[in-house]
Design a protein around this motif. Structure first.
Motif, PDB file in Angstrom:
ATOM      1  N   ARG A  12      25.332  19.668   3.645  1.00 20.16           N
ATOM      2  CA  ARG A  12      26.396  19.487   2.661  1.00 20.16           C
ATOM      3  C   ARG A  12      27.400  18.409   3.063  1.00 20.16           C
ATOM      4  O   ARG A  12      28.174  17.942   2.226  1.00 20.16           O
ATOM      5  CB  ARG A  12      27.093  20.823   2.382  1.00 20.16           C
ATOM      6  N   TRP A  62      17.435  18.661   4.653  1.00 16.40           N
ATOM      7  CA  TRP A  62      17.228  19.932   5.337  1.00 16.40           C
ATOM      8  C   TRP A  62      16.348  19.800   6.574  1.00 16.40           C
ATOM      9  O   TRP A  62      16.606  20.415   7.596  1.00 16.40           O
ATOM     10  CB  TRP A  62      16.608  20.945   4.375  1.00 16.40           C
ATOM     11  N   ARG A  78      21.247  16.508   0.510  1.00 11.18           N
ATOM     12  CA  ARG A  78      20.397  17.680   0.715  1.00 11.18           C
ATOM     13  C   ARG A  78      19.264  17.379   1.697  1.00 11.18           C
ATOM     14  O   ARG A  78      18.081  17.525   1.403  1.00 11.18           O
ATOM     15  CB  ARG A  78      19.831  18.200  -0.611  1.00 11.18           C
ATOM     16  N   ASP A 121      24.449  19.270  -3.857  1.00 10.98           N
ATOM     17  CA  ASP A 121      23.778  20.158  -2.925  1.00 10.98           C
ATOM     18  C   ASP A 121      23.996  21.597  -3.347  1.00 10.98           C
ATOM     19  O   ASP A 121      24.991  21.935  -3.984  1.00 10.98           O
ATOM     20  CB  ASP A 121      24.336  19.969  -1.508  1.00 10.98           C
TER      21      ASP A 121
END
Length: 371
Positions: free
Chosen positions: A289, A314, A312, A140
């Motif tokens: 993370r 998001w 990762r 990440d």
């Protein structure tokens, strides 16, 4: 003797009308199928059939590196920000073809649509990640130790051009104005009455507030130094904004009338995407993370659960019926599907290299769109 009966041939107009009705019925049936659209920075835009939970096709957008995306009101146009070509691609969702490209500027990233206008952030001074970011052991992006330094550092955001927000009239696809914002503008949210636009500025540790239609600045809210604010979402009752602070691993609750921070809550590492659940009872935060989606009480903000996901991750979206949570995980090249009530994993949908954002039609709540 056999009798031959001759039936009159239907007029051509009747045949044309019948064909049109059949086509219209087929189109209506196709439109009724719920879909999710996922930007894949290496492949284009993946289309997921939400009834079958399968990837059915991919819309090509060239070598654009698609990231942010949003749909128009009736779901016929998908707007996609492309970092490599510095433009906004407008895709006909019925055909998957790009029907318009709108030049934006360097590094376009986040897209929101509201009342016939598109709002697109772009960052002339950035390359697409936090300053000094390098992949950590988990793969990440992790900001370097000096990412939150005060102005004057060699890599400080204050020495770079500020980000801007392009406002596009969706009737003619013209950029009608560009609003100068802070550095590394990330999320976009609107006030409950739609009169104000709020944006998070990672590089400045601020939230900037503007008049939605004119872009005129109203005020700037300063947050904790080095926090790098990213996601922002208005609570369903319109009383608070929740803003994630990626580098401090916290989120703050801001009063929607006074714009004062009224609460700070610890999270797992690297919080980014944030959204309330469909009924507003839960708040969801993607802690990228630490590879979890965290669940909090939507009123008290007390911690409820941690849900393991991929690398990762998001952005995420609920399905239109609110039964499932779909999480786009870029380093896992997949969308993780979770039960929205029990938080149990249901499925992984792969073949989405560097998955970035996700939205659905019919529209549903998520870290990019809210309704």
């Amino acid at each position: 003797m056999l009798e031959t009966r001759i039936f009159p041939r239907p007029p051509r107009r009747s045949l044309a009308l019948a064909c049109a009705l059949v086509l219209a019925a087929s189109a209506a049936h196709a439109a009724a199928a719920p879909l999710a659209y996922v930007t894949s920075e290496k492949a284009g835009v993946g289309v997921i059939d939400l009834d079958q939970m399968t990837l059915t096709q991919t819309f090509p957008v060239g070598a654009g590196g698609p990231r942010g995306l949003s749909l128009n009101a009736d779901g016929t146009r998908l707007l996609v920000a492309n970092k490599n070509t510095n433009d906004l691609a407008v895709i006909d969702t019925a055909t998957g073809k790009v029907v318009q490209r709108v030049k934006i500027g360097k590094n376009p990233e986040y897209v929101r649509v509201r009342n016939g206008y598109a709002y697109v952030t772009y960052e002339p001074g950035e390359d697409g990640g936090p300053p000094g970011a390098k992949p950590d052991a988990k793969g990440d992006n992790k900001p370097a130790a000096n990412a939150g330094n005060k102005p004057g550092a060699d890599d400080d955001d204050a020495n770079k051009p500020p980000a801007e927000i392009a406002i596009i009239d969706m009737k003619n696809w013209h950029v009608i104005r560009s609003v100068t914002s802070g550095h590394e503008t990330e999320g976009i949210e609107f006030s409950r009455d739609g009169q104000m636009m709020l944006v998070t500025n990672e590089g400045d540790d601020t939230v900037s507030i503007y008049h939605t239609r004119t872009g005129a600045p109203i005020r700037t809210v300063k947050l904790a130094a080095g926090g790098r604010p990213r996601g922002i979402r208005l609570s369903p009752d319109g009383k608070h904004y929740v803003v994630t602070l990626e580098s401090l691993s916290k989120f703050v609750v801001i009063d929607a009338h006074t714009f004062e921070v009224v609460k700070t809550v610890d999270t797992k590492l690297g919080p980014y995407g944030v959204a309330f659940g469909p009924n507003g009872q839960r708040l969801f935060v993607a802690a990228a993370r630490d590879r979890v989606v965290q669940v909090f009480d939507g009123h008290t903000y007390e911690h409820v659960a941690d849900v393991p996901v991929g690398q990762r991750c998001w952005h995420f979206s609920f399905t239109p019926d609110g039964s499932k949570l779909m999480v786009a995980c870029g380093r896992s090249d997949a969308v993780y599907v979770l039960d929205a009530k029990s938080y149990q994993p249901l499925k992984q949908i792969g073949e989405l290299p560097l998955a970035w954002g996700i939205v659905t039609y019919p529209h549903s709540d998520g870290s990019i769109e809210s309704h």
